[in-house]
Design a protein around this motif. Sequence first.
Motif, PDB file in Angstrom:
ATOM      1  N   GLN A  12       0.872  -1.184  -0.156  1.00 54.10           N
ATOM      2  CA  GLN A  12      -0.046  -0.033  -0.009  1.00 54.10           C
ATOM      3  C   GLN A  12       1.034   1.374   0.088  1.00 54.10           C
ATOM      4  OE1 GLN A  12      -2.584  -0.241   3.462  1.00 54.10           O
ATOM      5  NE2 GLN A  12      -3.668  -2.098   2.557  1.00 54.10           N
ATOM      6  N   GLU A  13       2.129   1.260  -0.268  1.00 56.82           N
ATOM      7  CA  GLU A  13       3.155   2.279  -0.324  1.00 56.82           C
ATOM      8  C   GLU A  13       2.576   3.352  -1.390  1.00 56.82           C
ATOM      9  OE1 GLU A  13       6.907   1.031  -0.542  1.00 56.82           O
ATOM     10  OE2 GLU A  13       7.240   0.245   1.693  1.00 56.82           O
ATOM     11  N   PRO A  14       2.797   4.516  -1.069  1.00 58.27           N
ATOM     12  CA  PRO A  14       2.296   5.735  -2.046  1.00 58.27           C
ATOM     13  C   PRO A  14       3.287   5.825  -3.233  1.00 58.27           C
ATOM     14  CG  PRO A  14       2.850   6.535   0.032  1.00 58.27           C
ATOM     15  CD  PRO A  14       2.860   5.238   0.172  1.00 58.27           C
ATOM     16  N   GLY A  15       4.376   5.116  -3.372  1.00 62.12           N
ATOM     17  CA  GLY A  15       5.435   5.189  -4.324  1.00 62.12           C
ATOM     18  C   GLY A  15       6.640   5.738  -3.864  1.00 62.12           C
ATOM     19  N   ARG A  16       7.651   4.548  -3.754  1.00 56.33           N
ATOM     20  CA  ARG A  16       9.006   4.712  -3.344  1.00 56.33           C
ATOM     21  C   ARG A  16       9.837   5.169  -4.552  1.00 56.33           C
ATOM     22  NH1 ARG A  16      13.845   1.996  -2.208  1.00 56.33           N
ATOM     23  NH2 ARG A  16      14.333   2.051  -0.175  1.00 56.33           N
ATOM     24  N   PRO A  17      10.521   6.546  -4.341  1.00 56.56           N
ATOM     25  CA  PRO A  17      11.314   7.007  -5.416  1.00 56.56           C
ATOM     26  C   PRO A  17      12.559   5.944  -5.245  1.00 56.56           C
ATOM     27  CG  PRO A  17      10.782   8.507  -3.493  1.00 56.56           C
ATOM     28  CD  PRO A  17      10.387   7.341  -3.039  1.00 56.56           C
ATOM     29  N   GLN A  18      13.151   6.090  -6.647  1.00 54.27           N
ATOM     30  CA  GLN A  18      14.271   5.113  -7.141  1.00 54.27           C
ATOM     31  C   GLN A  18      15.613   5.816  -6.726  1.00 54.27           C
ATOM     32  OE1 GLN A  18      13.632   2.336  -8.137  1.00 54.27           O
ATOM     33  NE2 GLN A  18      11.393   2.656  -8.240  1.00 54.27           N
ATOM     34  N   THR A  19      15.705   7.190  -6.784  1.00 51.00           N
ATOM     35  CA  THR A  19      17.197   7.810  -6.799  1.00 51.00           C
ATOM     36  C   THR A  19      16.976   9.289  -5.955  1.00 51.00           C
ATOM     37  OG1 THR A  19      16.946   8.581  -8.919  1.00 51.00           O
ATOM     38  CG2 THR A  19      18.148   6.314  -8.440  1.00 51.00           C
ATOM     39  N   GLY A  20      17.869   9.633  -5.783  1.00 51.66           N
ATOM     40  CA  GLY A  20      18.026  11.290  -5.432  1.00 51.66           C
ATOM     41  C   GLY A  20      17.582  11.457  -3.976  1.00 51.66           C
ATOM     42  N   TRP A  21      17.582  12.676  -3.701  1.00 52.58           N
ATOM     43  CA  TRP A  21      17.275  13.010  -2.235  1.00 52.58           C
ATOM     44  C   TRP A  21      15.860  12.586  -1.856  1.00 52.58           C
ATOM     45  CZ3 TRP A  21      12.900  15.995  -1.300  1.00 52.58           C
ATOM     46  CH2 TRP A  21      12.248  16.657  -2.501  1.00 52.58           C
ATOM     47  N   ARG A  22      14.936  12.425  -2.769  1.00 47.80           N
ATOM     48  CA  ARG A  22      13.547  11.953  -2.337  1.00 47.80           C
ATOM     49  C   ARG A  22      13.810  10.606  -1.735  1.00 47.80           C
ATOM     50  NH1 ARG A  22       9.741  12.499  -7.207  1.00 47.80           N
ATOM     51  NH2 ARG A  22       8.094  11.974  -5.494  1.00 47.80           N
ATOM     52  N   PHE A  30       9.911   6.933   5.888  1.00 47.71           N
ATOM     53  CA  PHE A  30       8.914   5.846   6.015  1.00 47.71           C
ATOM     54  C   PHE A  30       9.690   4.482   6.291  1.00 47.71           C
ATOM     55  CE2 PHE A  30       6.833   9.036   3.372  1.00 47.71           C
ATOM     56  CZ  PHE A  30       5.522   8.631   3.440  1.00 47.71           C
ATOM     57  N   GLU A  31      10.824   4.441   6.558  1.00 44.06           N
ATOM     58  CA  GLU A  31      11.530   3.070   6.849  1.00 44.06           C
ATOM     59  C   GLU A  31      12.244   3.404   8.280  1.00 44.06           C
ATOM     60  OE1 GLU A  31      13.692   1.746   3.481  1.00 44.06           O
ATOM     61  OE2 GLU A  31      12.192   1.509   2.297  1.00 44.06           O
ATOM     62  N   SER A  32      12.475   2.144   9.086  1.00 38.55           N
ATOM     63  CA  SER A  32      13.145   2.437  10.312  1.00 38.55           C
ATOM     64  C   SER A  32      13.911   1.259  10.618  1.00 38.55           C
ATOM     65  CB  SER A  32      12.164   2.521  11.420  1.00 38.55           C
ATOM     66  OG  SER A  32      11.374   1.443  11.330  1.00 38.55           O
ATOM     67  N   ASP A  33      14.630   0.714   9.334  1.00 41.44           N
ATOM     68  CA  ASP A  33      15.496  -0.348   9.766  1.00 41.44           C
ATOM     69  C   ASP A  33      16.991   0.396   9.502  1.00 41.44           C
ATOM     70  OD1 ASP A  33      15.331  -0.023   7.023  1.00 41.44           O
ATOM     71  OD2 ASP A  33      14.903  -2.024   6.668  1.00 41.44           O
ATOM     72  N   ARG A  94       6.190   9.291  -4.671  1.00 42.79           N
ATOM     73  CA  ARG A  94       5.944   9.511  -6.001  1.00 42.79           C
ATOM     74  C   ARG A  94       4.194   9.703  -6.204  1.00 42.79           C
ATOM     75  NH1 ARG A  94       8.236   4.637  -9.231  1.00 42.79           N
ATOM     76  NH2 ARG A  94       7.265   3.518  -7.887  1.00 42.79           N
ATOM     77  N   GLN A  95       3.482   9.519  -5.177  1.00 38.90           N
ATOM     78  CA  GLN A  95       2.095   9.513  -5.577  1.00 38.90           C
ATOM     79  C   GLN A  95       1.530  10.345  -4.226  1.00 38.90           C
ATOM     80  OE1 GLN A  95       0.094   6.102  -6.666  1.00 38.90           O
ATOM     81  NE2 GLN A  95       1.742   5.145  -7.328  1.00 38.90           N
ATOM     82  N   PRO A  96       1.887  11.568  -4.167  1.00 42.67           N
ATOM     83  CA  PRO A  96       1.483  12.407  -2.899  1.00 42.67           C
ATOM     84  C   PRO A  96      -0.145  12.312  -2.812  1.00 42.67           C
ATOM     85  CG  PRO A  96       2.689  13.708  -4.348  1.00 42.67           C
ATOM     86  CD  PRO A  96       2.403  12.343  -5.139  1.00 42.67           C
ATOM     87  N   LEU A  97      -0.982  12.195  -3.475  1.00 42.55           N
ATOM     88  CA  LEU A  97      -2.400  12.348  -3.379  1.00 42.55           C
ATOM     89  C   LEU A  97      -2.688  10.949  -2.654  1.00 42.55           C
ATOM     90  CD1 LEU A  97      -5.067  13.618  -3.705  1.00 42.55           C
ATOM     91  CD2 LEU A  97      -5.379  12.560  -5.930  1.00 42.55           C
ATOM     92  N   ARG A  98      -2.202  10.059  -3.171  1.00 38.72           N
ATOM     93  CA  ARG A  98      -2.417   8.553  -2.782  1.00 38.72           C
ATOM     94  C   ARG A  98      -2.240   8.567  -0.978  1.00 38.72           C
ATOM     95  NH1 ARG A  98      -0.457   2.748  -4.737  1.00 38.72           N
ATOM     96  NH2 ARG A  98      -1.372   1.405  -3.289  1.00 38.72           N
ATOM     97  N   TYR A  99      -0.820   9.150  -0.739  1.00 39.44           N
ATOM     98  CA  TYR A  99      -0.512   9.199   0.596  1.00 39.44           C
ATOM     99  C   TYR A  99      -1.432  10.222   1.332  1.00 39.44           C
ATOM    100  CZ  TYR A  99       1.746  10.005   4.917  1.00 39.44           C
ATOM    101  OH  TYR A  99       2.068  10.468   6.487  1.00 39.44           O
ATOM    102  N   ALA A 100      -1.940  11.089   0.756  1.00 38.12           N
ATOM    103  CA  ALA A 100      -2.812  12.258   1.497  1.00 38.12           C
ATOM    104  C   ALA A 100      -4.201  11.498   1.864  1.00 38.12           C
ATOM    105  CB  ALA A 100      -3.043  13.409   0.666  1.00 38.12           C
ATOM    106  N   LEU A 101      -4.668  10.783   0.943  1.00 38.94           N
ATOM    107  CA  LEU A 101      -5.942  10.125   1.287  1.00 38.94           C
ATOM    108  C   LEU A 101      -5.896   8.685   1.869  1.00 38.94           C
ATOM    109  CD1 LEU A 101      -7.412  10.652  -2.411  1.00 38.94           C
ATOM    110  CD2 LEU A 101      -7.830  11.988  -0.264  1.00 38.94           C
ATOM    111  N   SER A 102      -4.663   8.448   2.358  1.00 41.55           N
ATOM    112  CA  SER A 102      -4.694   7.224   3.222  1.00 41.55           C
ATOM    113  C   SER A 102      -5.021   7.432   4.511  1.00 41.55           C
ATOM    114  CB  SER A 102      -3.068   6.525   2.982  1.00 41.55           C
ATOM    115  OG  SER A 102      -2.086   7.516   3.672  1.00 41.55           O
ATOM    116  N   PHE A 103      -5.038   6.321   5.484  1.00 42.83           N
ATOM    117  CA  PHE A 103      -5.405   6.507   6.767  1.00 42.83           C
ATOM    118  C   PHE A 103      -4.367   7.245   7.744  1.00 42.83           C
ATOM    119  CE2 PHE A 103      -4.863   5.049  11.281  1.00 42.83           C
ATOM    120  CZ  PHE A 103      -5.951   5.334  11.683  1.00 42.83           C
ATOM    121  N   TYR A 104      -3.156   6.958   7.274  1.00 39.00           N
ATOM    122  CA  TYR A 104      -2.193   7.955   8.084  1.00 39.00           C
ATOM    123  C   TYR A 104      -2.087   9.167   7.620  1.00 39.00           C
ATOM    124  CZ  TYR A 104      -0.604   3.533  10.326  1.00 39.00           C
ATOM    125  OH  TYR A 104      -0.652   2.417  10.985  1.00 39.00           O
TER     126      TYR A 104
END
Length: 295
Positions: A12-22, A30-33, A94-104
């Motif tokens: 259900q991730e809203p899009g994990r960037p591939q490279t760069g500062w993002r 979003f990750e804690s390992d 990568r999909q800000p709207l998807r995250y904005a509309l998610s539960f969290y």
Amino acid sequence: MSTSASHSDPTQEPGRPQTGWRLTLYTVIFESDTRAGRLFDIWLIVLILASVLAVVLDSLPGLPAGQRDILYRTEWLFTALFTVEYLARLACVRQPLRYALSFYGVIDLLALLPTWLALLVPEVHALIDVRVLRLLRVFRIFKLTAYLAEFQALGAALRASRRKVLVFISAVMMIVVVMGTLMYVVEGQANGFTSIPTAVYWAITTMTTVGFGDITPKTDLGRFIASFMMLLGWGTLAVPTGIVTAEMTARRLGSQPVSRTCPECLKEGHAPEAHYCLHCGTALPSLVRDGEGVK
């Protein structure tokens, strides 16, 4: 206090960037390992708890004006920090709207809106009392569910056992309706059972062992039925607890640690027992699990 190895379900991730500062920002938020991700989680938990405490203290009557002013300034500091965090989350996916509309995402927005609305909505002639909006800041406590693995495990167990719990609740509702109707017939309006809904309310409070005492049976048969329902309540209370506990136990025994991320090249997919990255050879951080480092 243990943190989750991944803040969100990978499916259900809203899009994990591939490279760069993002990608770097995404890994921290979003990750804690990784060490940075764990520190981000810990500090965010501290800020959430402190902000909720400020809301609670602000509701105390007779608070000195100086202390209330400090709480007001502190609240704006928390709001500014959470606003930056929310914008950073939207910026690194990568999909800000998807995250904005998610539960969290909705919870994050609810943590910000009350303070900003309290600034924009005038207190005089307002359709909604601004104090109600400010009380909504307590929704920040729900942000904790994204960072504590125990919350996620409980939520998964509840979702997995929801059908069993629903069947149990349906059976309990049938029992209280039948017993409430029976008590309405046995006791009648003269003893406080003025209607079937009132009698069902009595049956619910009795079966849950609450027993407010505002309605009590007067006849011997009514007291016998009440005694039976009290004993039945002790047995039924343990059923949903057992269902959820069994599901949590099954998930704990059958679950495997999530894949780990290399802090250098940010590649995923490393086994829990791995010591070095299989791509660049960098030493991997210890996996945090139940408050202990797993080498």
